[in-house]
Design a protein around this motif. Sequence first.
Motif, PDB file in Angstrom:
ATOM      1  N   LYS A   1      19.631   2.305  13.637  1.00 31.63           N
ATOM      2  CA  LYS A   1      20.415   3.239  14.271  1.00 31.63           C
ATOM      3  C   LYS A   1      20.937   3.260  15.640  1.00 31.63           C
ATOM      4  CE  LYS A   1      20.220   8.465  15.066  1.00 31.63           C
ATOM      5  NZ  LYS A   1      20.207   8.326  16.588  1.00 31.63           N
ATOM      6  N   ASP A   2      19.752   2.315  16.424  1.00 33.61           N
ATOM      7  CA  ASP A   2      20.220   2.177  17.858  1.00 33.61           C
ATOM      8  C   ASP A   2      21.076   1.295  17.972  1.00 33.61           C
ATOM      9  OD1 ASP A   2      18.389   3.971  18.783  1.00 33.61           O
ATOM     10  OD2 ASP A   2      16.868   2.129  18.942  1.00 33.61           O
ATOM     11  N   PHE A   3      21.368  -0.064  16.785  1.00 32.15           N
ATOM     12  CA  PHE A   3      22.421  -0.883  16.858  1.00 32.15           C
ATOM     13  C   PHE A   3      23.714  -0.127  16.580  1.00 32.15           C
ATOM     14  CE2 PHE A   3      25.185  -3.578  14.844  1.00 32.15           C
ATOM     15  CZ  PHE A   3      25.394  -4.687  15.612  1.00 32.15           C
ATOM     16  N   ARG A   4      23.639   0.708  15.580  1.00 38.05           N
ATOM     17  CA  ARG A   4      25.038   1.414  15.280  1.00 38.05           C
ATOM     18  C   ARG A   4      25.472   2.289  16.307  1.00 38.05           C
ATOM     19  NH1 ARG A   4      22.107   2.475  10.234  1.00 38.05           N
ATOM     20  NH2 ARG A   4      21.944   4.712  11.080  1.00 38.05           N
ATOM     21  N   GLU A   5      24.666   2.824  17.161  1.00 35.56           N
ATOM     22  CA  GLU A   5      24.919   3.623  18.216  1.00 35.56           C
ATOM     23  C   GLU A   5      25.445   2.818  19.444  1.00 35.56           C
ATOM     24  OE1 GLU A   5      22.315   6.592  18.482  1.00 35.56           O
ATOM     25  OE2 GLU A   5      22.617   7.824  16.739  1.00 35.56           O
ATOM     26  N   GLY A   6      25.292   1.394  19.437  1.00 35.69           N
ATOM     27  CA  GLY A   6      25.598   0.538  20.716  1.00 35.69           C
ATOM     28  C   GLY A   6      24.326   0.449  21.613  1.00 35.69           C
ATOM     29  N   ASP A   7      23.226   1.069  21.223  1.00 37.13           N
ATOM     30  CA  ASP A   7      22.206   0.917  22.244  1.00 37.13           C
ATOM     31  C   ASP A   7      21.529  -0.351  22.290  1.00 37.13           C
ATOM     32  OD1 ASP A   7      22.639   3.645  22.966  1.00 37.13           O
ATOM     33  OD2 ASP A   7      21.126   4.312  21.263  1.00 37.13           O
ATOM     34  N   ILE A   8      21.732  -1.302  21.196  1.00 37.47           N
ATOM     35  CA  ILE A   8      21.246  -2.644  21.228  1.00 37.47           C
ATOM     36  C   ILE A   8      22.071  -3.508  20.647  1.00 37.47           C
ATOM     37  CG2 ILE A   8      18.834  -1.923  21.554  1.00 37.47           C
ATOM     38  CD1 ILE A   8      18.254  -2.432  18.565  1.00 37.47           C
ATOM     39  N   ASP A   9      22.229  -4.741  20.985  1.00 38.08           N
ATOM     40  CA  ASP A   9      23.012  -5.849  20.254  1.00 38.08           C
ATOM     41  C   ASP A   9      22.465  -6.400  19.254  1.00 38.08           C
ATOM     42  OD1 ASP A   9      21.329  -7.697  21.529  1.00 38.08           O
ATOM     43  OD2 ASP A   9      22.488  -8.430  22.967  1.00 38.08           O
ATOM     44  N   VAL A  10      22.926  -7.394  18.451  1.00 37.98           N
ATOM     45  CA  VAL A  10      22.519  -7.986  17.385  1.00 37.98           C
ATOM     46  C   VAL A  10      21.272  -8.844  17.761  1.00 37.98           C
ATOM     47  CG1 VAL A  10      22.793  -9.762  15.619  1.00 37.98           C
ATOM     48  CG2 VAL A  10      24.872  -8.150  16.426  1.00 37.98           C
ATOM     49  N   SER A  11      21.340  -9.689  18.737  1.00 43.88           N
ATOM     50  CA  SER A  11      19.953 -10.408  19.117  1.00 43.88           C
ATOM     51  C   SER A  11      18.925  -9.716  19.317  1.00 43.88           C
ATOM     52  CB  SER A  11      20.316 -11.172  20.336  1.00 43.88           C
ATOM     53  OG  SER A  11      21.277 -12.203  20.008  1.00 43.88           O
ATOM     54  N   SER A  12      18.949  -8.367  19.951  1.00 45.85           N
ATOM     55  CA  SER A  12      17.932  -7.611  20.100  1.00 45.85           C
ATOM     56  C   SER A  12      17.447  -6.920  19.054  1.00 45.85           C
ATOM     57  CB  SER A  12      18.415  -6.431  21.213  1.00 45.85           C
ATOM     58  OG  SER A  12      18.744  -6.904  22.387  1.00 45.85           O
ATOM     59  N   THR A  13      18.100  -6.478  17.904  1.00 50.68           N
ATOM     60  CA  THR A  13      18.051  -5.960  16.732  1.00 50.68           C
ATOM     61  C   THR A  13      16.995  -7.121  16.065  1.00 50.68           C
ATOM     62  OG1 THR A  13      19.904  -4.588  16.734  1.00 50.68           O
ATOM     63  CG2 THR A  13      18.903  -4.959  14.633  1.00 50.68           C
ATOM     64  N   ILE A  14      17.525  -8.209  15.906  1.00 49.22           N
ATOM     65  CA  ILE A  14      16.673  -9.273  15.203  1.00 49.22           C
ATOM     66  C   ILE A  14      15.129  -9.491  15.808  1.00 49.22           C
ATOM     67  CG2 ILE A  14      16.596 -11.786  14.661  1.00 49.22           C
ATOM     68  CD1 ILE A  14      19.601 -11.670  14.499  1.00 49.22           C
ATOM     69  N   ALA A  15      15.423  -9.681  17.277  1.00 46.99           N
ATOM     70  CA  ALA A  15      13.885  -9.503  17.757  1.00 46.99           C
ATOM     71  C   ALA A  15      13.254  -8.523  17.543  1.00 46.99           C
ATOM     72  CB  ALA A  15      14.150  -9.660  19.220  1.00 46.99           C
ATOM     73  N   ARG A  16      13.608  -7.136  17.171  1.00 43.85           N
ATOM     74  CA  ARG A  16      12.798  -5.954  17.134  1.00 43.85           C
ATOM     75  C   ARG A  16      12.403  -5.989  15.604  1.00 43.85           C
ATOM     76  NH1 ARG A  16      15.076  -0.164  18.829  1.00 43.85           N
ATOM     77  NH2 ARG A  16      15.566  -0.483  21.002  1.00 43.85           N
ATOM     78  N   VAL A  17      13.129  -6.522  14.796  1.00 39.37           N
ATOM     79  CA  VAL A  17      12.615  -6.499  13.458  1.00 39.37           C
ATOM     80  C   VAL A  17      11.875  -7.640  13.060  1.00 39.37           C
ATOM     81  CG1 VAL A  17      13.751  -7.298  10.908  1.00 39.37           C
ATOM     82  CG2 VAL A  17      15.205  -5.752  12.497  1.00 39.37           C
ATOM     83  N   ALA A  18      12.010  -8.805  13.543  1.00 40.89           N
ATOM     84  CA  ALA A  18      11.069 -10.027  13.703  1.00 40.89           C
ATOM     85  C   ALA A  18       9.506  -9.337  14.119  1.00 40.89           C
ATOM     86  CB  ALA A  18      11.305 -11.126  14.559  1.00 40.89           C
ATOM     87  N   LYS A  19       9.664  -8.482  15.216  1.00 38.61           N
ATOM     88  CA  LYS A  19       8.117  -8.008  15.746  1.00 38.61           C
ATOM     89  C   LYS A  19       7.783  -6.952  14.817  1.00 38.61           C
ATOM     90  CE  LYS A  19       5.089  -7.434  18.928  1.00 38.61           C
ATOM     91  NZ  LYS A  19       4.334  -8.627  19.210  1.00 38.61           N
ATOM     92  N   LEU A  20       8.876  -6.023  14.409  1.00 38.75           N
ATOM     93  CA  LEU A  20       7.943  -4.906  13.369  1.00 38.75           C
ATOM     94  C   LEU A  20       7.603  -5.525  12.291  1.00 38.75           C
ATOM     95  CD1 LEU A  20      11.065  -2.313  13.955  1.00 38.75           C
ATOM     96  CD2 LEU A  20       8.578  -2.023  14.436  1.00 38.75           C
ATOM     97  N   PHE A  21       8.262  -6.546  11.600  1.00 35.37           N
ATOM     98  CA  PHE A  21       7.735  -7.027  10.363  1.00 35.37           C
ATOM     99  C   PHE A  21       6.761  -8.364  10.187  1.00 35.37           C
ATOM    100  CE2 PHE A  21      12.352  -5.859   8.086  1.00 35.37           C
ATOM    101  CZ  PHE A  21      11.821  -4.740   8.100  1.00 35.37           C
ATOM    102  N   GLU A  22       6.061  -8.102  11.676  1.00 34.84           N
ATOM    103  CA  GLU A  22       5.050  -9.222  11.746  1.00 34.84           C
ATOM    104  C   GLU A  22       4.096  -9.238  10.611  1.00 34.84           C
ATOM    105  OE1 GLU A  22       2.807  -8.987  15.291  1.00 34.84           O
ATOM    106  OE2 GLU A  22       4.505 -10.261  16.494  1.00 34.84           O
ATOM    107  N   GLY A  23       3.831 -10.580   9.988  1.00 36.15           N
ATOM    108  CA  GLY A  23       3.000 -10.744   8.795  1.00 36.15           C
ATOM    109  C   GLY A  23       3.737 -10.657   7.530  1.00 36.15           C
ATOM    110  N   TYR A  24       4.903 -10.206   7.368  1.00 36.55           N
ATOM    111  CA  TYR A  24       5.786 -10.325   6.324  1.00 36.55           C
ATOM    112  C   TYR A  24       6.969 -11.298   6.521  1.00 36.55           C
ATOM    113  CZ  TYR A  24       2.724  -6.231   5.671  1.00 36.55           C
ATOM    114  OH  TYR A  24       1.918  -5.277   5.412  1.00 36.55           O
ATOM    115  N   PRO A  25       6.765 -12.273   6.320  1.00 36.00           N
ATOM    116  CA  PRO A  25       7.733 -13.484   6.329  1.00 36.00           C
ATOM    117  C   PRO A  25       8.994 -13.121   5.545  1.00 36.00           C
ATOM    118  CG  PRO A  25       5.847 -14.474   5.698  1.00 36.00           C
ATOM    119  CD  PRO A  25       5.617 -13.101   5.998  1.00 36.00           C
ATOM    120  N   ALA A  26       8.641 -13.149   4.248  1.00 37.67           N
ATOM    121  CA  ALA A  26       9.585 -12.630   3.324  1.00 37.67           C
ATOM    122  C   ALA A  26      10.812 -11.683   3.746  1.00 37.67           C
ATOM    123  CB  ALA A  26       9.107 -12.630   1.749  1.00 37.67           C
TER     124      ALA A  26
END
Length: 210
Positions: A40-65
């Motif tokens: 949602k933050d990305f869609r609303e322009g609050d973060i860019d693609v790179s920041s979204t990827i970084a957030r997802v990689a952090k949120l999904f820690e432990g789940y490489p797939a």
Amino acid sequence: MSTCQLGGSCSNPTAAIDYLVAAKAQLSPDVYADFLGSLKDFREGDIDVSSTIARVAKLFEGYPALIEGFNSFVPEGHRIEINILDANEYTVTVTTPAGTQTSDDTQRVRIISATLPAIVKDENSPSERAKEGMSFANQYMAKLTTRYAGNANIAKQFLEILQKYNKDVPDSDKTVQSEMKELLKDEPDLLESFEEFWKAIIAKIAKQNS
């Protein structure tokens, strides 16, 4: 090729739905809510693609797939790669138009689950009723994407509305159905069929969480 690019077109909404259901099945409600919040933050322009990827990689820690599965959503020029170091740990490499960044040994992450749940694979022995329900859901998505072949934004909005469903949030089911009525108001056949489609998706989510 991306299935549904962040902020862009959505060529395969069914696959994107499967990914979201898989993520919901593996993550805690709070982490999944944070994931949807990042989208949602990305869609609303609050973060860019790179920041979204970084957030997802952090949120999904432990789940490489799950992390690698997010590649279906990132635009061309961006990619997340998992480097499995042994049976228990991995590091992450993120490629963007600005370059490549690889986490070092001090940033090793312990694996919790190395695979996606069966929801994004062929189920071994689904019931005939479940197969019929998902067959209809897939046909519905094919019909919707064909109908709006010249307007990819509709498929994108359709997926965004579905993301609002959370069984732990009161009335989120009603929110999805209400917003879908507005989105499909000029397509009475799609609107009429949505109820059956939605039942199949809800059943799929319930089965994965059982």
